[in-house]
Design an enzyme around this catalytic site. Structure first.
Site, PDB file in Angstrom:
ATOM      1  N   ILE B 127      11.148 -28.352 -15.570  1.00  0.00           N
ATOM      2  CA  ILE B 127      11.874 -29.331 -15.623  1.00  0.00           C
ATOM      3  C   ILE B 127      12.881 -29.274 -14.603  1.00  0.00           C
ATOM      4  CG2 ILE B 127      11.164 -30.084 -17.971  1.00  0.00           C
ATOM      5  CD1 ILE B 127      13.901 -29.149 -18.877  1.00  0.00           C
ATOM      6  N   ASP B 128      13.260 -27.784 -14.387  1.00  0.00           N
ATOM      7  CA  ASP B 128      14.597 -27.482 -13.672  1.00  0.00           C
ATOM      8  C   ASP B 128      14.744 -28.028 -12.030  1.00  0.00           C
ATOM      9  OD1 ASP B 128      15.690 -26.480 -15.894  1.00  0.00           O
ATOM     10  OD2 ASP B 128      15.271 -24.523 -15.325  1.00  0.00           O
TER      11      ASP B 128
END
Lengths: 323, 323, 323, 323
Positions: B127-128
């Protein structure tokens, strides 16, 4: 009665705007002049009072928060503060009040009524659902669904990683949000202030889960549980048993206060707002409007703040069977 | 190449299942036998490897988490662990690998490839959005929208109470989630690791807001900001100026990892999954599939983990104009 | 009683899975062997009956639809079909049934019980909320919120373009979804089968809106309204008055049946599932479990399908005040 | 340039408000006086022009629809109408325009510019994503996610009942919404205007599904497909083969236009709004701002309305592999 003012006070709750709309449109329907007080008792003291018409409350039924803003007022706790508030109401010709809020709001409203006798009816606006005199409060259903949505998301990651999650939800004195979001979220264990559950109880539930090869688990902890916050509970568990999986802690926090209200909350808020207004017109005062078993009732402020609402223990029994 | 295995590793991300589905259906389309390794490198070491057919990945495109589960593996960091993994793959006849994960995953994959030469292609699942070699990673768009939904809810209560909220979002080394959720959420200030912003900078923005009679404000703090976590930043602010309004801090936490993936993430994940599989068939190895400017490209694992992806500074400039 | 089978029949409703889970885990808790019948009465006739354990119903509380699938069965309407179904149940040793469904389901269940005396308890599963014997049915709250979400979206575009929207919602014989979504969505007019509202009534409401310079309006039409579908109602309005703004018609359709159940529906479904199972164990038969005023009650199938549930006319009165 | 006016025209799209906000705050940042024209070209003709300050666009970034309202204007298609519009702009001292809209909007803007030379820059606001000169248009990502959410719900009921659903989505001349929602929703077949797909093609896909024992299927039909609306397509299928399962048709309709914009749409809208404003200041005129490969570019109005944007055929190829 000719001029009625409505205000919101204490923590905001989704549905407060729908309630304001119902109060205002209800008042206009019965030929009243309607006003709004900005920032609760603070605005009353400062005379921050504005006229509201049908258009003022248009397109707000779906909005979270409160268009009248809310605040806690230290000054209103003093006789001088309340006197100022009374003078402002008189100056504006206000002869009736609708107070939307929780415990603190009604505590103030009762004192104020006893001192100055301005007829006041309350509507229960708090996500905690901790008010005696109504089955549900404004904002509770939305807060539960917000918490549930978060639990559903966390279960995705808990399942993927074989983790135990300790999730803290709001409820300083009440386990309603914890219980309803926990049951609907399929939690293994739910810790609430109303029910004494020890760390050993939680441990034995988790152990039983490990024995059934359950690799992920969710424990819901109400903010006000006597065992402490979610992080403390998790630490106590870790100190008690050797958990074979990762443990994570998360606090859902302020998201539980916001968001567009659910259908249930909008209808409840509308009924309570109109019910409070019609009660005021029919001579009710110093009471809170509530809905119990689908019937509108009025309960003295004094009872709403002193009597304890019981949690449905049948739901707790069910939770222990279904996990 | 006849038998290809896919696995997920590291933190889970919404869209991983859509990616697995694309890898598996793509592989079947090209006549391969497809396998899934459970719990990443741990499952490889243990031989937790199962056959996957078209039905195995049916009805998962919309699900958060990963059906193949994920884990971090200490044993795989040792030569002995990796040898065990290799032996298991050989025992199952696996001659190609698709690794879905982030930095840690690809670091392991590169070492493993250098030791045993099993062709491996990665798909960026985190998700980063901190991987060099792709504009966006699997799960980033969903995480941003989850954070944004939370910010929208918190703004309801911030506005109602005239408060400043410090909201912490995920991103240990990367400010992408903070920047995108902050800009779309209309935040006053966004603190990210890539850009040096001092407490004084934040103070001056907040002061300018007070001067414009702005009563509520939102400050987004990336987990990895050099000024510390949201709570520390809030404390530093309080120590610096006399803020005329309430300050609240909230950490969005693990909800950012879960949830049904957005359309964008499902399509991106599908393209990356199919692209990784087709790359493997076309002789790619030791690389990650990525999409840059809408084109599928392959970047050596080594570059994805050592090169730094730059944040679009034009977005930061825009944020300062729009607040 | 030793072996109990559960099935879903008729239109699916969000919460059916939560109900199945409660039936199964409840049954296991009391030491029963639990079974599921696939595709309702069709599966009973074909002997499509599978054992269910605790794991079988894991991770389904949040899913829409029904894992047991549903179907309408013509063959079960014949004595021969029902005899086949009975023989299959006997062959599997089933000595108790839980039927989750609506009117059609219980009509079949009553006939079947009268013929073969296998104890059967129903749980009300239908989004229409048209069953006598329970305040709310499984799926209703979710369907209302889905409809409301759509109405909120449509209001965005209605407001932007000064349009009147006629929105059709589900409810062949019942105006519950229309009423609750209409009130919570702030609709100007709500047409339901239970209340005779003429085209002239709608026209006069719309005219009053034009006079108040209201430029956009929403009219909710229940599928089963006596004035016809939304498109017909819109045509009649256009034939009656010269509307100064655009008119648009939309039918929300099948989205109202799906989606993850709300917290309310999951808890209701769990209570009804466990309540049906415990009723069966306690000797109840030929009845539907329901919740009235928060109390679990059992109502003969015959009454649930022949008696008419009244709509709360106070809500309609409120709607006319608040619009 | 001193006074710039912004307006929205044509069908509304989620993100238009975020775009208006960026235009206004951007303009104020550069020292301009900013104005809004109400109801597009109609408001220009009537002189419905209001000043906008920073506060005017506060708290709108998250709202669907357009606060400036939108309309189609027949009068503006006449030279007399446009002359009136020009006179009103002169009377208000407006010397620059930002037009947010689609094909029709820019067709009008080009003619108007050629007649009166008021510098005008457009921002692409339409859910259809059918404008040449930008990878994505304002509102497209939100519309796709709204359609996807509906498809996910419908799949619940399709799976439970073994049904084929034909779902119609918006897109008169463009298959973008159909393609992206179809791929992300796991549709079996996607019919779009850009690609010639015959009924026989759909039939063969469905047949292949039946052969694989696939009991439910979803077919997405773009509004503008050459085989007709979803209902017609379904009828043609039924006339061609004897489908062993139920067929249902649903048209998602106007919900696709509304709703709070996604993060992607808010950021895109902000970039396009600020980009349009900065372009205007830098001497751009008679062009539309767009973002291609993450770079801001300006394309002559004439090209945006006459050139055809190609659909990514690689996505269609992928869809046929993944189904």
């Amino acid at each position: 009665m000719k001029r009625v003012a409505v205000f919101t006070s204490g923590g905001d709750a989704p549905g407060m705007n729908a309630c304001i709309r119902a109060v205002v449109r209800g008042g206009l329907h019965y030929g009243l002049e309607m006003f709004g007080i900005i920032r609760g008792y603070n605005g009353m003291i400062k005379g921050d009072i504005i006229p509201l018409n049908s258009q003022s409350v248009s397109n707000i039924v779906q909005r979270g928060g409160t268009i009248l803003k809310s605040a806690r007022s230290k000054e209103f706790m003093t006789p001088e503060g309340r006197k100022k508030g009374y003078d402002q109401l008189k100056a504006h010709g206000i002869d009736g009040l609708i107070a939307i809020g929780g415990n603190g709001t009604f505590t103030g409203a009762e004192i104020f009524f006893n001192e100055f006798q301005i007829p006041t009816v309350g509507a229960p606006g708090t996500i905690d659902n901790d008010l005696y005199g109504t089955d549900y409060t404004i904002g509770f259903d939305t807060a539960v669904n917000t918490a549930l949505d978060a639990i559903d998301k966390i279960r995705d990651t808990a399942d993927s990683h074989d983790r135990i999650f300790f999730i803290e939800v709001m409820g300083r004195d009440s386990g309603y949000i914890a219980m309803q979001s926990g049951i609907s979220g399929g939690a293994e264990s739910i810790l609430i202030p109303e029910e004494r559950q020890t760390i050993d109880d939680v441990v034995s539930v988790l152990k039983a889960g490990f024995d059934r090869k359950k690799s992920s688990s969710i424990v819901i902890v109400a903010e006000g549980d006597e065992e402490g916050h979610a992080a403390e509970v998790a630490d106590k568990i870790k100190a008690t048993i050797d958990v074979p999986v990762d443990i994570r802690v998360t606090n859902l926090g302020h998201i539980q206060r916001g968001g567009s209200p659910t259908a249930y909350d909008r209808i409840l808020s509308s009924r309570l707002g109109l019910g409070a207004l019609e009660g005021l017109l029919n001579g009710q005062k110093n009471v809170m409007a509530g809905i119990v078993n689908d019937e509108l009732i009025y309960t003295p402020f004094h009872d709403t703040i002193t009597k304890k609402k019981l949690i449905n223990s049948d739901l707790l029994r069910m939770a222990s069977i279904l996990r």
